[in-house]
Design a protein around this motif. Structure first.
Motif, PDB file in Angstrom:
ATOM      1  N   TRP A 169       0.818  -1.210   0.000  1.00 31.97           N
ATOM      2  CA  TRP A 169       0.000   0.000   0.000  1.00 31.97           C
ATOM      3  C   TRP A 169       0.851   1.259   0.000  1.00 31.97           C
ATOM      4  O   TRP A 169       0.498   2.253  -0.639  1.00 31.97           O
ATOM      5  CB  TRP A 169      -0.962  -0.003   1.184  1.00 31.97           C
ATOM      6  N   LEU A 170       2.005   1.197   0.689  1.00 33.38           N
ATOM      7  CA  LEU A 170       2.873   2.368   0.685  1.00 33.38           C
ATOM      8  C   LEU A 170       3.557   2.524  -0.670  1.00 33.38           C
ATOM      9  O   LEU A 170       3.802   3.654  -1.126  1.00 33.38           O
ATOM     10  CB  LEU A 170       3.919   2.252   1.797  1.00 33.38           C
ATOM     11  N   GLY A 171       3.838   1.393  -1.312  1.00 34.34           N
ATOM     12  CA  GLY A 171       4.396   1.461  -2.660  1.00 34.34           C
ATOM     13  C   GLY A 171       3.433   2.117  -3.644  1.00 34.34           C
ATOM     14  O   GLY A 171       3.850   2.846  -4.552  1.00 34.34           O
ATOM     15  N   ILE A 172       2.143   1.864  -3.451  1.00 38.61           N
ATOM     16  CA  ILE A 172       1.129   2.507  -4.301  1.00 38.61           C
ATOM     17  C   ILE A 172       1.101   4.006  -4.051  1.00 38.61           C
ATOM     18  O   ILE A 172       1.043   4.819  -4.985  1.00 38.61           O
ATOM     19  CB  ILE A 172      -0.255   1.876  -4.042  1.00 38.61           C
ATOM     20  N   LEU A 173       1.172   4.386  -2.769  1.00 36.92           N
ATOM     21  CA  LEU A 173       1.169   5.818  -2.435  1.00 36.92           C
ATOM     22  C   LEU A 173       2.392   6.531  -3.006  1.00 36.92           C
ATOM     23  O   LEU A 173       2.335   7.722  -3.311  1.00 36.92           O
ATOM     24  CB  LEU A 173       1.118   6.010  -0.919  1.00 36.92           C
ATOM     25  N   ASP A 174       3.479   5.801  -3.146  1.00 36.70           N
ATOM     26  CA  ASP A 174       4.712   6.392  -3.669  1.00 36.70           C
ATOM     27  C   ASP A 174       4.493   7.014  -5.051  1.00 36.70           C
ATOM     28  O   ASP A 174       5.140   7.999  -5.415  1.00 36.70           O
ATOM     29  CB  ASP A 174       5.800   5.316  -3.731  1.00 36.70           C
ATOM     30  N   ALA A 175       3.574   6.438  -5.814  1.00 38.78           N
ATOM     31  CA  ALA A 175       3.321   6.940  -7.164  1.00 38.78           C
ATOM     32  C   ALA A 175       2.747   8.352  -7.159  1.00 38.78           C
ATOM     33  O   ALA A 175       2.849   9.083  -8.156  1.00 38.78           O
ATOM     34  CB  ALA A 175       2.354   6.004  -7.901  1.00 38.78           C
ATOM     35  N   PHE A 176       2.161   8.747  -6.031  1.00 44.59           N
ATOM     36  CA  PHE A 176       1.538  10.072  -5.989  1.00 44.59           C
ATOM     37  C   PHE A 176       2.549  11.194  -5.831  1.00 44.59           C
ATOM     38  O   PHE A 176       2.208  12.359  -6.039  1.00 44.59           O
ATOM     39  CB  PHE A 176       0.494  10.120  -4.862  1.00 44.59           C
ATOM     40  N   TRP A 177       3.796  10.883  -5.476  1.00 46.76           N
ATOM     41  CA  TRP A 177       4.845  11.905  -5.440  1.00 46.76           C
ATOM     42  C   TRP A 177       5.054  12.490  -6.847  1.00 46.76           C
ATOM     43  O   TRP A 177       4.848  13.694  -7.059  1.00 46.76           O
ATOM     44  CB  TRP A 177       6.144  11.306  -4.912  1.00 46.76           C
ATOM     45  N   PRO A 178       5.455  11.657  -7.846  1.00 38.69           N
ATOM     46  CA  PRO A 178       5.638  12.235  -9.187  1.00 38.69           C
ATOM     47  C   PRO A 178       4.340  12.726  -9.802  1.00 38.69           C
ATOM     48  O   PRO A 178       4.332  13.731 -10.535  1.00 38.69           O
ATOM     49  CB  PRO A 178       6.246  11.079  -9.990  1.00 38.69           C
ATOM     50  N   LEU A 179       3.213  12.049  -9.504  1.00 38.57           N
ATOM     51  CA  LEU A 179       1.931  12.500 -10.055  1.00 38.57           C
ATOM     52  C   LEU A 179       1.577  13.890  -9.535  1.00 38.57           C
ATOM     53  O   LEU A 179       1.085  14.743 -10.295  1.00 38.57           O
ATOM     54  CB  LEU A 179       0.822  11.509  -9.693  1.00 38.57           C
ATOM     55  N   SER A 180       1.822  14.126  -8.262  1.00 44.10           N
ATOM     56  CA  SER A 180       1.505  15.442  -7.698  1.00 44.10           C
ATOM     57  C   SER A 180       2.399  16.525  -8.293  1.00 44.10           C
ATOM     58  O   SER A 180       1.957  17.655  -8.532  1.00 44.10           O
ATOM     59  CB  SER A 180       1.637  15.415  -6.172  1.00 44.10           C
ATOM     60  N   MET A 181       3.654  16.181  -8.564  1.00 40.81           N
ATOM     61  CA  MET A 181       4.559  17.167  -9.154  1.00 40.81           C
ATOM     62  C   MET A 181       4.189  17.461 -10.608  1.00 40.81           C
ATOM     63  O   MET A 181       4.295  18.600 -11.067  1.00 40.81           O
ATOM     64  CB  MET A 181       5.999  16.684  -9.043  1.00 40.81           C
TER      65      MET A 181
END
Length: 213
Positions: free
Chosen positions: A125-137
């Motif tokens: 689940w934390l690996g999935i959240l990791d994707a939101f770092w580049p997506l947010s940028m």
């Protein structure tokens, strides 16, 4: 007896002038803008020391929490955008900013958990959240383009968000072409030139975010 008391008109110099910028007082814009600058400066300073790809604590925890400080500052920027209609006043335009706030909030959860709870770092689940770092940028970059096109912010405030929010489209290609050592310097320096400076522009000139269209 007829009263002769004078009621100040809108054009009367004695009448109080409204300071709000699209629902935000100038003092609030300054406070939020300095939050942006502080967060970006923190992440930049830590990145110059540790880089962006750190293995092992305490460096990993420090860089994650510095990234969180930047994300909090970015949320301050999004508040200014939303309250002043930076991307436009339509439902879609405002929805873009709200959607970015969600993306960034999810990335913030990753930063907090990844930094403070080492046991959770390898969870799915934390690996999935990791994707939101580049997506947010990437989302921030889209907003920078929209602000420049819409033109409700004026002067440097209109163009500097695009400079600041090009971080992801500058740093990632630099990493792919030149490697980690160069991209660390470029990324950290870009935070100073971009987001840190943008916060100072808005703090010193809050009048620039008053809707121009």
């Amino acid at each position: 007896m007829t009263s002769t008391s004078h009621v100040p008109a809108h054009t009367d110099p004695a009448a109080p002038t409204a300071a709000p910028t699209g629902g935000l007082a100038d003092s609030t814009v300054r406070r939020l803008a300095l939050g942006l600058s502080t967060g970006a400066l923190t992440w930049s300073a830590v990145s110059f020391v540790y880089g962006f790809d750190v293995a092992g604590d305490p460096g990993l925890m420090i860089t994650d929490l510095a990234g969180l400080a930047f994300q909090i500052g970015a949320q301050c920027l999004l508040t200014i955008m939303l309250r002043t209609g930076a991307t436009g006043v339509s439902r879609v335009a405002r929805g873009m900013v709200r959607a970015e706030r969600v993306l960034l909030a999810l990335a913030m959860v990753w930063s907090l958990v990844h930094g403070l709870f080492p046991a959770a770092r390898d969870t799915v689940w934390l690996g999935i959240l990791d994707a939101f770092w580049p997506l947010s940028m990437l989302g921030m970059f889209v907003l920078g383009v929209k602000i420049a096109i819409t033109g409700r912010w004026r002067g440097a405030a209109r163009l500097w968000p695009l400079v600041a929010e090009s971080w992801v489209v500058v740093t990632l290609p630099t990493l792919a072409i030149f490697g980690t050592s160069v991209s660390n310097v470029v990324g950290a320096a870009h935070l100073l030139v971009g987001y840190t400076t943008l916060g100072l522009v808005l703090a010193f000139r809050p009048d620039l975010v008053r809707g121009g269209k």
